[in-house]
Enzyme design. Structure first.
Site, mmCIF file in Angstrom:
data_model
loop_
_atom_site.group_PDB
_atom_site.id
_atom_site.type_symbol
_atom_site.label_atom_id
_atom_site.label_comp_id
_atom_site.label_asym_id
_atom_site.label_seq_id
_atom_site.Cartn_x
_atom_site.Cartn_y
_atom_site.Cartn_z
ATOM 1 N N ASP A 62 0.820 -1.207 0.000
ATOM 2 C CA ASP A 62 0.000 0.000 0.000
ATOM 3 C C ASP A 62 0.852 1.254 0.000
ATOM 4 O O ASP A 62 2.076 1.200 0.152
ATOM 5 C CB ASP A 62 -0.946 0.005 1.207
ATOM 6 C CG ASP A 62 -0.273 -0.468 2.500
ATOM 7 O OD1 ASP A 62 0.943 -0.273 2.633
ATOM 8 O OD2 ASP A 62 -0.967 -1.022 3.371
ATOM 9 N N ASN A 128 -7.747 -2.830 14.632
ATOM 10 C CA ASN A 128 -9.134 -3.155 14.284
ATOM 11 C C ASN A 128 -9.221 -4.368 13.365
ATOM 12 O O ASN A 128 -10.272 -4.656 12.800
ATOM 13 C CB ASN A 128 -9.837 -1.946 13.652
ATOM 14 C CG ASN A 128 -9.196 -1.512 12.334
ATOM 15 O OD1 ASN A 128 -8.217 -2.102 11.877
ATOM 16 N ND2 ASN A 128 -9.741 -0.474 11.735
ATOM 17 N N HIS A 130 -7.400 -4.855 10.580
ATOM 18 C CA HIS A 130 -7.150 -4.638 9.152
ATOM 19 C C HIS A 130 -5.828 -5.245 8.718
ATOM 20 O O HIS A 130 -4.911 -5.425 9.516
ATOM 21 C CB HIS A 130 -7.248 -3.153 8.781
ATOM 22 C CG HIS A 130 -6.093 -2.292 9.206
ATOM 23 N ND1 HIS A 130 -6.254 -1.161 9.974
ATOM 24 C CD2 HIS A 130 -4.756 -2.365 8.962
ATOM 25 C CE1 HIS A 130 -5.082 -0.580 10.167
ATOM 26 N NE2 HIS A 130 -4.159 -1.298 9.565
ATOM 27 N N GLU A 135 -9.914 -2.090 5.656
ATOM 28 C CA GLU A 135 -10.579 -1.826 6.925
ATOM 29 C C GLU A 135 -11.774 -2.766 7.113
ATOM 30 O O GLU A 135 -12.221 -3.420 6.167
ATOM 31 C CB GLU A 135 -11.052 -0.368 6.960
ATOM 32 C CG GLU A 135 -9.947 0.662 6.768
ATOM 33 C CD GLU A 135 -9.042 0.821 7.985
ATOM 34 O OE1 GLU A 135 -9.222 0.078 8.966
ATOM 35 O OE2 GLU A 135 -8.159 1.688 7.946
#
Length: 234
Positions: A62, A128, A130, A135
């Site tokens: 990314d 979380n 990810h 996400e």
């Protein structure tokens, strides 16, 4: 999944290095790489080693949208500082965060991954759940896409910037579907703040609410955790 619990991040770097070394011994040609604090000790081990990457290809997960390649917080810059300056690859690819055409950039990156199937993909884990910048709620079949970062991710990244207004709100990221196409996956997580996500990833249901849980569906995953990250496993 093969789960290995180590004492600390330094030990995790050494254990992860052995996974990379074994992959190269078995003919890996394309390495999927990640950024952030988690892989730093891994890259330290790789940079100090006698492994030769000069004929290999690297593909990063990314990149932030809106950061130039030479920005100190860009993932291009991170990879140069932590690995590529010491261990250049024949070809290294990171999404172009300055490409304003999201459709063009994501299609180019998907074509790149298709042409260069990833042999070993390194992943970190978000608090979380990810992976990459996928996400909670991301389609598990997703390919490379432009992501609106959640507030929790923006807050987690704010420590790397002078003020919160500078933190990018978007990123280009491989999708979950892209990640799962790798032949082998190495997931690394450290710290008590990751313990809930680790437990959900390994022992919870496979659900879009925890993107990393889709690793349960992959046939070849190694998970390296420190004791704090593994503290909520049954």
């Amino acid at each position: 999944m093969h789960v290995q619990v180590v004492q600390n991040q330094t030990a995790g770097g050494l254990a992860s290095f052995k996974v990379f070394e074994n992959a190269l011994d078995n003919g890996a040609q394309v390495l999927g790489l990640a950024t952030g604090s988690t892989p730093v000790t891994i890259y330290d081990e790789l940079a100090a080693s006698d492994l030769d990457f000069s004929r290999l290809t690297s593909i990063n997960l990314d990149e932030y949208v809106g950061l130039t390649a030479d920005h100190p917080q860009s993932y291009h810059y991170f990879m140069q500082q932590h690995l590529f300056n010491a261990k250049p690859f024949a070809h290294s690819f990171v999404p172009d965060g300055m490409n304003p055409d999201a459709d063009e950039e994501t299609q180019l990156y998907d074509a790149l991954i298709k042409t260069n199937p990833i042999d070993l993909q390194l992943l970190g884990l978000g608090q979380n759940g990810h992976i990459g910048f996928n996400e909670p709620g991301t389609d598990p079949t997703s390919t490379t896409h432009k992501v609106a970062l959640t507030e929790s991710t923006i807050e987690a990244n704010a420590r790397f910037f002078d003020n919160a207004d500078e933190v990018p709100r978007y990123a280009y990221s491989m999708g979950i579907g892209s990640i799962l196409k790798a032949k082998q996956i190495l997931m690394v997580a450290y710290g008590a703040a990751k313990a809930d996500a680790v437990a959900a990833m390994l022992q919870g249901p496979v659900t879009p609410d925890v993107p990393a849980s889709y690793l349960q569906t992959h046939p070849n995953v190694t998970v390296i955790l420190d004791q704090a990250a593994a503290s909520k496993l049954n």
